[in-house]
Write a protein that holds these residues in place. Structure first.
Motif, PDB file in Angstrom:
ATOM      1  N   THR A  40      -3.640  -8.843   3.215  1.00  0.00           N
ATOM      2  CA  THR A  40      -4.315  -7.654   2.686  1.00  0.00           C
ATOM      3  C   THR A  40      -3.923  -6.388   3.439  1.00  0.00           C
ATOM      4  N   ASN A  41      -3.159  -6.564   4.516  1.00  0.00           N
ATOM      5  CA  ASN A  41      -2.704  -5.436   5.329  1.00  0.00           C
ATOM      6  C   ASN A  41      -1.208  -5.216   5.073  1.00  0.00           C
ATOM      7  N   SER A  42      -0.887  -4.104   4.437  1.00  0.00           N
ATOM      8  CA  SER A  42       0.494  -3.840   4.036  1.00  0.00           C
ATOM      9  C   SER A  42       1.459  -3.835   5.215  1.00  0.00           C
ATOM     10  N   GLU A  43       1.047  -3.253   6.336  1.00  0.00           N
ATOM     11  CA  GLU A  43       1.920  -3.187   7.504  1.00  0.00           C
ATOM     12  C   GLU A  43       2.201  -4.579   8.076  1.00  0.00           C
ATOM     13  N   SER A  44       1.163  -5.441   8.089  1.00  0.00           N
ATOM     14  CA  SER A  44       1.347  -6.803   8.601  1.00  0.00           C
ATOM     15  C   SER A  44       2.329  -7.582   7.725  1.00  0.00           C
ATOM     16  N   VAL A  45       2.225  -7.403   6.425  1.00  0.00           N
ATOM     17  CA  VAL A  45       3.108  -8.108   5.497  1.00  0.00           C
ATOM     18  C   VAL A  45       4.543  -7.610   5.653  1.00  0.00           C
ATOM     19  N   GLU A  46       4.706  -6.299   5.786  1.00  0.00           N
ATOM     20  CA  GLU A  46       6.053  -5.743   5.969  1.00  0.00           C
ATOM     21  C   GLU A  46       6.680  -6.241   7.268  1.00  0.00           C
ATOM     22  N   ALA A  47       5.879  -6.288   8.336  1.00  0.00           N
ATOM     23  CA  ALA A  47       6.399  -6.756   9.626  1.00  0.00           C
ATOM     24  C   ALA A  47       6.818  -8.220   9.539  1.00  0.00           C
ATOM     25  N   PHE A  77     -10.987  -9.046  -4.482  1.00  0.00           N
ATOM     26  CA  PHE A  77      -9.886  -8.217  -4.960  1.00  0.00           C
ATOM     27  C   PHE A  77      -8.889  -7.908  -3.842  1.00  0.00           C
ATOM     28  N   LYS A  78      -9.376  -7.803  -2.595  1.00  0.00           N
ATOM     29  CA  LYS A  78      -8.449  -7.572  -1.478  1.00  0.00           C
ATOM     30  C   LYS A  78      -7.467  -8.724  -1.341  1.00  0.00           C
ATOM     31  N   VAL A  79      -7.979  -9.950  -1.353  1.00  0.00           N
ATOM     32  CA  VAL A  79      -7.114 -11.112  -1.167  1.00  0.00           C
ATOM     33  C   VAL A  79      -6.281 -11.398  -2.413  1.00  0.00           C
ATOM     34  N   ASN A  80      -6.940 -11.453  -3.560  1.00  0.00           N
ATOM     35  CA  ASN A  80      -6.277 -11.920  -4.782  1.00  0.00           C
ATOM     36  C   ASN A  80      -5.429 -10.858  -5.467  1.00  0.00           C
ATOM     37  N   ALA A  81      -5.767  -9.587  -5.276  1.00  0.00           N
ATOM     38  CA  ALA A  81      -5.008  -8.515  -5.926  1.00  0.00           C
ATOM     39  C   ALA A  81      -4.175  -7.713  -4.934  1.00  0.00           C
ATOM     40  N   LEU A  82      -4.840  -7.146  -3.918  1.00  0.00           N
ATOM     41  CA  LEU A  82      -4.119  -6.338  -2.934  1.00  0.00           C
ATOM     42  C   LEU A  82      -3.108  -7.185  -2.156  1.00  0.00           C
ATOM     43  N   GLY A  83      -3.496  -8.400  -1.803  1.00  0.00           N
ATOM     44  CA  GLY A  83      -2.575  -9.285  -1.093  1.00  0.00           C
ATOM     45  C   GLY A  83      -1.333  -9.581  -1.920  1.00  0.00           C
ATOM     46  N   ALA A  84      -1.548  -9.847  -3.206  1.00  0.00           N
ATOM     47  CA  ALA A  84      -0.419 -10.103  -4.104  1.00  0.00           C
ATOM     48  C   ALA A  84       0.477  -8.873  -4.211  1.00  0.00           C
ATOM     49  N   ARG A  85      -0.154  -7.692  -4.272  1.00  0.00           N
ATOM     50  CA  ARG A  85       0.615  -6.444  -4.336  1.00  0.00           C
ATOM     51  C   ARG A  85       1.505  -6.285  -3.114  1.00  0.00           C
ATOM     52  N   ALA A 133      -5.593  -9.187 -11.787  1.00  0.00           N
ATOM     53  CA  ALA A 133      -5.110  -7.964 -11.138  1.00  0.00           C
ATOM     54  C   ALA A 133      -3.919  -8.279 -10.238  1.00  0.00           C
ATOM     55  N   GLY A 134      -3.975  -9.413  -9.540  1.00  0.00           N
ATOM     56  CA  GLY A 134      -2.854  -9.837  -8.708  1.00  0.00           C
ATOM     57  C   GLY A 134      -1.613 -10.101  -9.552  1.00  0.00           C
ATOM     58  N   GLU A 135      -1.791 -10.778 -10.680  1.00  0.00           N
ATOM     59  CA  GLU A 135      -0.677 -11.014 -11.601  1.00  0.00           C
ATOM     60  C   GLU A 135      -0.032  -9.693 -12.020  1.00  0.00           C
ATOM     61  N   SER A 136      -0.864  -8.719 -12.359  1.00  0.00           N
ATOM     62  CA  SER A 136      -0.368  -7.432 -12.839  1.00  0.00           C
ATOM     63  C   SER A 136       0.477  -6.737 -11.781  1.00  0.00           C
ATOM     64  N   PHE A 137       0.003  -6.753 -10.534  1.00  0.00           N
ATOM     65  CA  PHE A 137       0.778  -6.147  -9.452  1.00  0.00           C
ATOM     66  C   PHE A 137       2.140  -6.837  -9.302  1.00  0.00           C
ATOM     67  N   VAL A 138       2.137  -8.158  -9.329  1.00  0.00           N
ATOM     68  CA  VAL A 138       3.384  -8.910  -9.157  1.00  0.00           C
ATOM     69  C   VAL A 138       4.368  -8.585 -10.277  1.00  0.00           C
ATOM     70  N   ARG A 139       3.880  -8.535 -11.495  1.00  0.00           N
ATOM     71  CA  ARG A 139       4.746  -8.246 -12.645  1.00  0.00           C
ATOM     72  C   ARG A 139       5.306  -6.827 -12.592  1.00  0.00           C
ATOM     73  N   GLU A 140       4.478  -5.879 -12.161  1.00  0.00           N
ATOM     74  CA  GLU A 140       4.889  -4.474 -12.154  1.00  0.00           C
ATOM     75  C   GLU A 140       5.822  -4.131 -10.998  1.00  0.00           C
ATOM     76  N   LEU A 141       5.640  -4.807  -9.865  1.00  0.00           N
ATOM     77  CA  LEU A 141       6.335  -4.390  -8.654  1.00  0.00           C
ATOM     78  C   LEU A 141       7.615  -5.161  -8.348  1.00  0.00           C
ATOM     79  N   ASN A 142       7.789  -6.328  -8.943  1.00  0.00           N
ATOM     80  CA  ASN A 142       9.001  -7.102  -8.655  1.00  0.00           C
ATOM     81  C   ASN A 142       9.474  -7.833  -9.907  1.00  0.00           C
ATOM     82  N   PRO A 143      10.615  -7.434 -10.463  1.00  0.00           N
ATOM     83  CA  PRO A 143      11.115  -8.118 -11.657  1.00  0.00           C
ATOM     84  C   PRO A 143      11.496  -9.582 -11.402  1.00  0.00           C
TER      85      PRO A 143
END
Length: 275
Positions: A40-47, A77-85, A133-143
């Protein structure tokens, strides 16, 4: 190495099964993470992405308890959507494929017919809405994505229906089971076999991956009791308003990349494999 694979939610039902299977293949470098990387933390995932440099990310992380999701909407939503994003963003940055695990809960009850990948989701629970919501992020952000929906998944650990039935059987206690909930049980073992197939295929998009056939929760409980040699009369049928979510594996049948077994066969093989 053909693939460097990062599995999130690696201590869960499906994640642990995938780690065990994939680590046996010397062509893969497998990294499994859980609470040690906060998705759920964008910086942690990027690292983590910069360290692991995965060619495939398999997202098994989920806040999957319906009750917990209803009581903790923001966390769900943090885990299932933001995490997926966050994972989809990093996968795209690294030109990696993301395999995202979802659920039949993105659909409300449909008593008329089986639900295909081409039907429009209509969740009516917080858990289902957060997963969609997680599905939507995955579909929109990575082909380069594959979204896998399954149903009534059981496997290792204690937090699922099969383990509950076995616990009641061990105690010799009767328990009520709905006759009105209808879907298809699927073992984490079989689902992990299918996900493994996805790693090296050029397939993308949404795939339903539930076992063939269907049953009520009551019928599922009776079949479990029969397989473990327990008294099937311990399961007490409980009536109510029908709630049916039956996934049709249409994309699997069209592409021919994998064939899901019948749910009874899958259950038998799962229980026999633990002996």
């Amino acid at each position: 190495m053909k693939n460097s694979i990062w599995i999130t939610g690696a201590s869960g039902r499906i994640g642990s099964e995938l780690v065990n299977k994939l680590k046996k293949n010397t062509d893969y470098r497998v990294v499994g993470t859980d609470m040690d990387v906060d998705i759920t933390n964008s910086e942690s995932v990027e690292a983590a992405g910069d360290i692991y440099r995965p060619t495939v990310i398999i997202n098994c992380s989920s806040l999957s308890s319906s009750r917990c999701s209803e009581e903790n909407i923001v966390e769900a939503f943090k885990v299932n959507a933001l995490g997926a994003r966050n994972l989809a963003k990093v996968a795209r940055k690294l030109n990696a494929k993301i395999i995202h695990l979802s659920t039949d809960d993105v659909f409300a009850s449909n008593e008329e017919c089986r639900i295909t990948e081409f039907d429009t989701p209509n969740p009516n629970t917080v858990y289902g809405k957060s997963k969609l919501a997680g599905e939507s992020f995955v579909r929109e952000l990575n082909p380069k994505h594959v979204i896998v929906r399954s149903s009534w998944v059981y496997g290792a650990g204690d937090n699922h229906f099969l383990s509950y039935v076995e616990l009641m059987a061990d105690r010799g206690e009767s328990f009520k089971v709905p006759t009105y909930k209808i879907s298809t049980p699927t073992s984490a073992n079989t689902l992990a076999d299918f996900i493994t197939e996805l790693i090296d295929t050029p397939e993308y998009g949404i795939f339903h991956a539930s076992c063939e056939g269907s049953c009520t929760r009551y019928e599922f409980a009776c079949e479990i009791l029969k397989e473990i040699g327990a008294d099937t009369s311990l399961a007490i049928p409980e009536d109510g308003e029908i709630h049916s979510t039956l996934l049709e594996n249409m994309m699997l049948k069209m592409t021919g990349i994998y064939e899901m077994p019948d749910w009874k066969e899958d259950l038998h093989n799962f229980i026999a494999g633990r002996i």
